[in-house]
Design an enzyme around this catalytic site. Structure first.
Site, PDB file in Angstrom:
ATOM      1  N   LEU A  11       0.824  -1.213   0.000  1.00  0.00           N
ATOM      2  CA  LEU A  11       0.000   0.000   0.000  1.00  0.00           C
ATOM      3  C   LEU A  11       0.857   1.262   0.000  1.00  0.00           C
ATOM      4  O   LEU A  11       0.342   2.371   0.033  1.00  0.00           O
ATOM      5  CB  LEU A  11      -0.926   0.000   1.223  1.00  0.00           C
ATOM      6  CG  LEU A  11      -1.876  -1.200   1.303  1.00  0.00           C
ATOM      7  CD1 LEU A  11      -2.702  -1.137   2.582  1.00  0.00           C
ATOM      8  CD2 LEU A  11      -2.791  -1.266   0.079  1.00  0.00           C
ATOM      9  N   GLY A  12       2.172   1.105  -0.059  1.00  0.00           N
ATOM     10  CA  GLY A  12       3.071   2.253  -0.021  1.00  0.00           C
ATOM     11  C   GLY A  12       3.237   2.910  -1.378  1.00  0.00           C
ATOM     12  O   GLY A  12       2.558   2.571  -2.355  1.00  0.00           O
ATOM     13  N   TYR A 141      19.001   4.017   8.107  1.00  0.00           N
ATOM     14  CA  TYR A 141      18.397   3.478   6.878  1.00  0.00           C
ATOM     15  C   TYR A 141      19.491   3.024   5.910  1.00  0.00           C
ATOM     16  O   TYR A 141      19.438   1.907   5.386  1.00  0.00           O
ATOM     17  CB  TYR A 141      17.548   4.589   6.262  1.00  0.00           C
ATOM     18  CG  TYR A 141      16.895   4.275   4.935  1.00  0.00           C
ATOM     19  CD1 TYR A 141      15.905   3.309   4.815  1.00  0.00           C
ATOM     20  CD2 TYR A 141      17.243   5.001   3.795  1.00  0.00           C
ATOM     21  CE1 TYR A 141      15.285   3.068   3.598  1.00  0.00           C
ATOM     22  CE2 TYR A 141      16.628   4.775   2.580  1.00  0.00           C
ATOM     23  CZ  TYR A 141      15.654   3.797   2.486  1.00  0.00           C
ATOM     24  OH  TYR A 141      15.041   3.565   1.274  1.00  0.00           O
ATOM     25  N   LYS A 145      20.307  -0.712   4.535  1.00  0.00           N
ATOM     26  CA  LYS A 145      20.274  -1.071   3.110  1.00  0.00           C
ATOM     27  C   LYS A 145      21.625  -1.634   2.667  1.00  0.00           C
ATOM     28  O   LYS A 145      21.677  -2.582   1.884  1.00  0.00           O
ATOM     29  CB  LYS A 145      19.901   0.159   2.265  1.00  0.00           C
ATOM     30  CG  LYS A 145      18.442   0.600   2.426  1.00  0.00           C
ATOM     31  CD  LYS A 145      17.474  -0.433   1.859  1.00  0.00           C
ATOM     32  CE  LYS A 145      16.033   0.011   1.960  1.00  0.00           C
ATOM     33  NZ  LYS A 145      15.074  -1.015   1.534  1.00  0.00           N
TER      34      LYS A 145
HETATM   35  P1  NAD Z   1       6.408   3.538   1.811  1.00  0.00           P
HETATM   36  O1  NAD Z   1       6.829   4.041   3.133  1.00  0.00           O
HETATM   37  O2  NAD Z   1       5.619   4.405   0.925  1.00  0.00           O
HETATM   38  O3  NAD Z   1       5.603   2.188   1.971  1.00  0.00           O
HETATM   39  C1  NAD Z   1       6.026   1.189   2.849  1.00  0.00           C
HETATM   40  C2  NAD Z   1       4.844   0.296   3.127  1.00  0.00           C
HETATM   41  O4  NAD Z   1       5.303  -0.698   4.030  1.00  0.00           O
HETATM   42  C3  NAD Z   1       3.683   1.025   3.783  1.00  0.00           C
HETATM   43  O5  NAD Z   1       2.483   0.773   3.083  1.00  0.00           O
HETATM   44  C4  NAD Z   1       3.634   0.461   5.196  1.00  0.00           C
HETATM   45  O6  NAD Z   1       2.317   0.313   5.698  1.00  0.00           O
HETATM   46  C5  NAD Z   1       4.292  -0.893   4.988  1.00  0.00           C
HETATM   47  N1  NAD Z   1       4.885  -1.412   6.225  1.00  0.00           N
HETATM   48  C6  NAD Z   1       5.546  -0.719   7.189  1.00  0.00           C
HETATM   49  N2  NAD Z   1       5.889  -1.549   8.178  1.00  0.00           N
HETATM   50  C7  NAD Z   1       5.449  -2.779   7.833  1.00  0.00           C
HETATM   51  C8  NAD Z   1       5.480  -4.043   8.450  1.00  0.00           C
HETATM   52  N3  NAD Z   1       6.039  -4.233   9.658  1.00  0.00           N
HETATM   53  N4  NAD Z   1       4.923  -5.091   7.795  1.00  0.00           N
HETATM   54  C9  NAD Z   1       4.341  -4.922   6.589  1.00  0.00           C
HETATM   55  N5  NAD Z   1       4.256  -3.733   5.967  1.00  0.00           N
HETATM   56  C10 NAD Z   1       4.813  -2.686   6.591  1.00  0.00           C
HETATM   57  O7  NAD Z   1       7.748   3.038   1.090  1.00  0.00           O
HETATM   58  P2  NAD Z   1       8.056   2.994  -0.475  1.00  0.00           P
HETATM   59  O8  NAD Z   1       8.517   4.331  -0.856  1.00  0.00           O
HETATM   60  O9  NAD Z   1       6.947   2.346  -1.190  1.00  0.00           O
HETATM   61  O10 NAD Z   1       9.346   2.067  -0.449  1.00  0.00           O
HETATM   62  C11 NAD Z   1       9.286   0.691  -0.687  1.00  0.00           C
HETATM   63  C12 NAD Z   1      10.697   0.154  -0.642  1.00  0.00           C
HETATM   64  O11 NAD Z   1      11.509   0.830  -1.610  1.00  0.00           O
HETATM   65  C13 NAD Z   1      11.409   0.329   0.694  1.00  0.00           C
HETATM   66  O12 NAD Z   1      12.204  -0.794   0.936  1.00  0.00           O
HETATM   67  C14 NAD Z   1      12.278   1.541   0.476  1.00  0.00           C
HETATM   68  O13 NAD Z   1      13.409   1.528   1.296  1.00  0.00           O
HETATM   69  C15 NAD Z   1      12.649   1.388  -0.972  1.00  0.00           C
HETATM   70  N6  NAD Z   1      13.018   2.666  -1.583  1.00  0.00           N
HETATM   71  C16 NAD Z   1      12.086   3.630  -1.803  1.00  0.00           C
HETATM   72  C17 NAD Z   1      12.454   4.828  -2.365  1.00  0.00           C
HETATM   73  C18 NAD Z   1      11.454   5.918  -2.635  1.00  0.00           C
HETATM   74  O14 NAD Z   1      11.867   7.030  -3.006  1.00  0.00           O
HETATM   75  N7  NAD Z   1      10.173   5.680  -2.480  1.00  0.00           N
HETATM   76  C19 NAD Z   1      13.796   5.050  -2.722  1.00  0.00           C
HETATM   77  C20 NAD Z   1      14.732   4.051  -2.436  1.00  0.00           C
HETATM   78  C21 NAD Z   1      14.325   2.846  -1.905  1.00  0.00           C
HETATM   79  C1  AKB Z   2      14.348   8.259   1.262  1.00  0.00           C
HETATM   80  O1  AKB Z   2      14.464   9.481   1.039  1.00  0.00           O
HETATM   81  O2  AKB Z   2      14.493   7.715   2.356  1.00  0.00           O
HETATM   82  C2  AKB Z   2      14.066   7.367   0.057  1.00  0.00           C
HETATM   83  C3  AKB Z   2      15.331   6.843  -0.519  1.00  0.00           C
HETATM   84  C4  AKB Z   2      16.117   7.663  -1.447  1.00  0.00           C
HETATM   85  O3  AKB Z   2      15.724   5.756  -0.200  1.00  0.00           O
HETATM   86  N1  AKB Z   2      13.290   8.108  -0.879  1.00  0.00           N
END
Ligand code: NAD
Ligand code: AKB
Length: 315
Positions: A11-12, A141, A145
């Protein structure tokens, strides 16, 4: 036989778009969406509540739905993890190890796990940061990672686990708001430009960071998962590049469409996190191994963001 896929954190910001893209390829019934909310709160026939800190529940769902492939997205992002370091570490690490163990036991065949440009640190060369550049992260974080990348590589080398990963830059999208990152400003700014005509940025005007439009990120993820295993030379995580811009530059691009939009700057604790990250990324290894190429530049992304948000917000 078609693949059975499970997405965690569905849902993220990423999951809410990745699930739809995967369902278009594999069929709705073959992609199980999971997250913390109760199933009754979600309008989705293929959703299960799953807290990824519960390894027994993970194993139960993998068995119940005969899952072959997992996209493990659930994590705590950079800004939130600085507030809750131990919780962030436990969530980000333990859940990854649970899935790597399931893959080692051949209960799942393929695992996708996202890393981040946050694995780099203040000693990393800032521009065109290479795949194997010095990476000494200074955020919880980033540490989680980087450690996760090493675990992925270890399980691949030692047990033949087919785990694949991308170091996403900051992702920019309009469907679901981001959840607790340092790059979130680059999404907030579009909402505020349309709603308020002004934005107070929590990073300083010349802070350049690597970024990417969500459509490119989703395509990259699926392309990497479809790539020939023997072409992949990186089992930690691939550098990926699309865009690099500062708050001042994105604001100027928005002003081309909304001339009275104003930006001001009030850096907070996230400035220090951003200062520890690269400004741009060299992704030549991803280009060579699986032909990665982004489609959206800053101006194409701004047009897409403003058009989609206007419709979403009724502006
Ligand atoms: P987000 O924070 O939007 O979504 C994370 C989701 O994980 C949420 O829906 C939350 O409810 C769920 N969650 C949190 N704790 C949980 C748990 N204990 N069990 C199950 N679900 C849980 O994150 P995102 O931006 O969609 O990121 C997804 C992945 O991509 C992450 O691993 C993040 O580190 C990585 N990432 C994202 C970005 C970015 O810019 N969005 C950049 C680099 C890496
Ligand atoms: C954050 O800002 O934490 C994320 C990422 C770059 O991993 N968007």
């Amino acid at each position: 036989m078609s693949k059975k896929i499970m997405v965690t954190g569905a849902l993220g910001q990423i999951g809410s778009e990745l699930v739809g893209a995967l369902r278009e390829i594999y069929g709705e019934e073959n992609v199980l969406s999971t997250d913390l909310k109760e199933a009754t709160e979600i309008a989705d026939n293929y959703y299960e509540k799953l807290d990824v800190t519960d390894s027994d529940k993970i194993a139960e769902l993998v068995d119940k739905h005969q899952i072959d492939v997992v996209y493990h997205l659930a994590a705590m992002l950079s800004a939130t993890a600085e507030k809750y370091p131990k919780k962030g570490w436990d969530l980000n690490m333990d859940s990854l190890l649970t899935f790597l163990e399931l893959a080692k036991e051949k209960k799942i065949k393929q695992l996708y796990w996202p890393s981040s440009i946050a694995i780099f640190g203040p000693d990393t060369p800032k521009n065109n940061t290479e795949q194997n550049a010095l990476a000494i992260p200074t955020t919880v974080y980033g540490i989680s990672k980087r450690a996760g990348e090493f675990w992925c590589n270890y399980y691949h080398e030692k047990f033949g686990v087919d785990v694949r990963s991308i170091r996403y830059p900051g992702l920019i999208s309009w469907k679901t708001r981001p959840g607790g990152g340092t790059t979130d400003y680059a999404v907030d700014i579009y909402y505020q430009a349309l709603e308020e005509r002004k934005y107070e940025c929590f990073l300083s005007e010349n802070t350049a960071l690597p970024m990417m439009y969500m459509d490119d990120a989703i395509r990259a993820t699926i392309e990497l998962m479809h790539a020939d295993a023997d072409k992949l030379t990186v089992r930690t995580s691939y550098n990926l590049h699309a865009l690099s811009f500062t708050p001042k530059e994105i604001a100027e691009d928005i002003q081309k469409h909304i001339p009275d939009f104003e930006i001001s700057y009030k850096p907070d604790f996230r400035q220090q996190i951003a200062d520890s990250w690269p400004g741009s990324i060299d992704d030549s290894v991803a280009q060579k191994d699986w032909n990665w190429k982004p489609k959206f530049d800053l101006s194409a992304m701004t047009v897409a963001m403003l058009n989609n948000l206007k419709e979403k917000l009724g502006k």
